[in-house]
Every structure is written in structure tokens, then in C-alpha cells.
Write an enzyme that holds these catalytic residues in place. Sequence first.
Site, short mmCIF file in Angstrom:
data_model
loop_
_atom_site.label_atom_id
_atom_site.label_comp_id
_atom_site.label_asym_id
_atom_site.label_seq_id
_atom_site.Cartn_x
_atom_site.Cartn_y
_atom_site.Cartn_z
N CYS A 1 -5.35 36.81 3.69
CA CYS A 1 -4.56 37.80 2.95
C CYS A 1 -3.08 37.40 2.85
O CYS A 1 -2.75 36.50 2.09
CB CYS A 1 -4.74 39.19 3.54
N HIS B 1 -10.37 40.01 3.41
CA HIS B 1 -10.33 40.19 4.86
C HIS B 1 -11.74 40.02 5.45
O HIS B 1 -12.40 41.02 5.79
CB HIS B 1 -9.80 41.59 5.21
N GLU C 1 -12.61 39.28 8.35
CA GLU C 1 -12.72 39.78 9.73
C GLU C 1 -13.16 41.24 9.76
O GLU C 1 -13.65 41.71 10.78
CB GLU C 1 -11.37 39.59 10.47
#
Length: 267
Positions: free
Chosen positions: A119, A225, A227
Site C-alpha cells: 500500500c 493489503h 495481510e
Amino acid sequence: MPVPECSHPPVIGITPNSSVESLLHGTFERYALAVDYVRAVEHAGGLAVILPLQVAQVRELISLVDGVLLSGGGDVRPSRYGDLTVHPATYGIDDRRDEFELALVRAALERDLPLLCICRGIQVLNVALGGTLMQDIADEWGERIEHRQQRCGVPASEPSHEVEVSEGSLLEAVYGAPVIAVNSFHHQAVKALAPGLQVVGRAPDGVIEGVVCPGKRFVLGVQCHPEVLFEAHPEHLQPFRALVEAAREARVGRGTVTASVPSLDRG
Ligand SMILES: [Mn+2]
């Protein structure tokens, strides 16, 4: 004959953001990091450490890690990419973090350390190498698709748009797919691509969502993202696995593992 083993998995240094917190007993500067990054690195077999934003120690810090993960966060100060106006939508500028991460990226590339940039990270990578950013996608590019999925009520852990992946690219190798479904919570994006980088993923509206640095061991920037996605959508663990595996190879190459052992197969 026993093969010397490292006592720990590849070490992945993750950059935090900083904040100032006022409590009853005083005002304190803090480092902060979403736990999802640590969890993703752990699931991928790495050992996560959080790097303090100490720019004077960036070389010493980088000598302690086998790979680097730039986490998400606020916007880069526009003057760092030559833009002397600050768009009203630009927010969360953190000069110390900018300075640290820009130095960290350059030091990591110099050492050919594996680098995963998430990001804000893809934006820092581009700026570190001389590229520029769109300060506000909606303003500069038009809202062809919504890159802030929270506005549509899509949960962070669910994808909201697709990314078309360049054939034969590292991004395709990492995900093993020509199209990725990603989440999206950004209002800025790569504008002028830095020399040395290559675009490997774009949203349907053309916004740059993935870059690599050909010639380096492993450098991947993504605008999404992963994660936050990987638990419900396991393919998003792949970037972290690829980072950790590249970090393992980098460690062997740097001689942290005894280099004299022939054909060191670390599986
Ligand atoms: Mn997006």
C-alpha cells in the site's frame, strides 16, 4: 556430519508508523503496527521484527534482517517527489517515517535484500527511486472504480476489485494467476513510474496496483493489503511466502549461514 543450521527463521523487518499519544501522565511518541503484518510473516515461516524509525541507524538495522516489509500508512510528503502543492485530501504525513523508509528502501536495494512493499509501501518504493504519486486518484484520475472499499461497505478482509497481472511477471509467479481479487483502501497511487521499476499489475481503471524491480532478487510492491486477506483468501499468503523464501536465500548469500557447507539445501 551435522549441517549448521540457523537457530531462527529468516528475519523480516517491518516498518511501523509513529503517533503521538496524550495520556494522563504525559504525551508520548509511539511506534504502531497492525498485528496482521506480523501474523502474515509468521504464517509464511518468517520471524517478524518491528524496526524503529531511526534513520541514523538504518544501515545497522538493515544488517540485522534478511528481508524488509514496508507496511501501509499515511501519505508521503508530496515535496519528496517534487510536488510543491499539498492536495487537501493528502493526510497523515509523517516526516520521520518518510525519511526512514526512503533510506531503508535505498539501503535494502543496495544490499539486494528482499523487499515487499504494501500500500503506502509501493508508493514509498516508487518515490525512493525517483517516481511520483497521484495525490488523489478521484481528483487526478476520476473515480472510475472505487479504491476506498470502505465507502461501499465492503469489509477489509474481502476483495473489492480485480488486478490484471502481467504475463510472465514475478507477480504472476507469486500468485500463480493472471487476475487477482484484491481489497483496496487507498486514495493515492503511483503516477510517474520510477526508473528501474516495472508495472506488473493494474486495476480495471488502469491504476497501478503492482510493481517489481527487475534485476533484483525479490522486490514486489502491491497497492492492496494481502495481510488482511490471507486468512479468508489463502492465495494472499503467497507474497509473504515469497518474501520469506527470498529472505532465506539472501541470508545464505550474505554468509549469516555458514557458506562453506556445500549444496546447502534449506528446503
Ligand atoms: Mn485499488
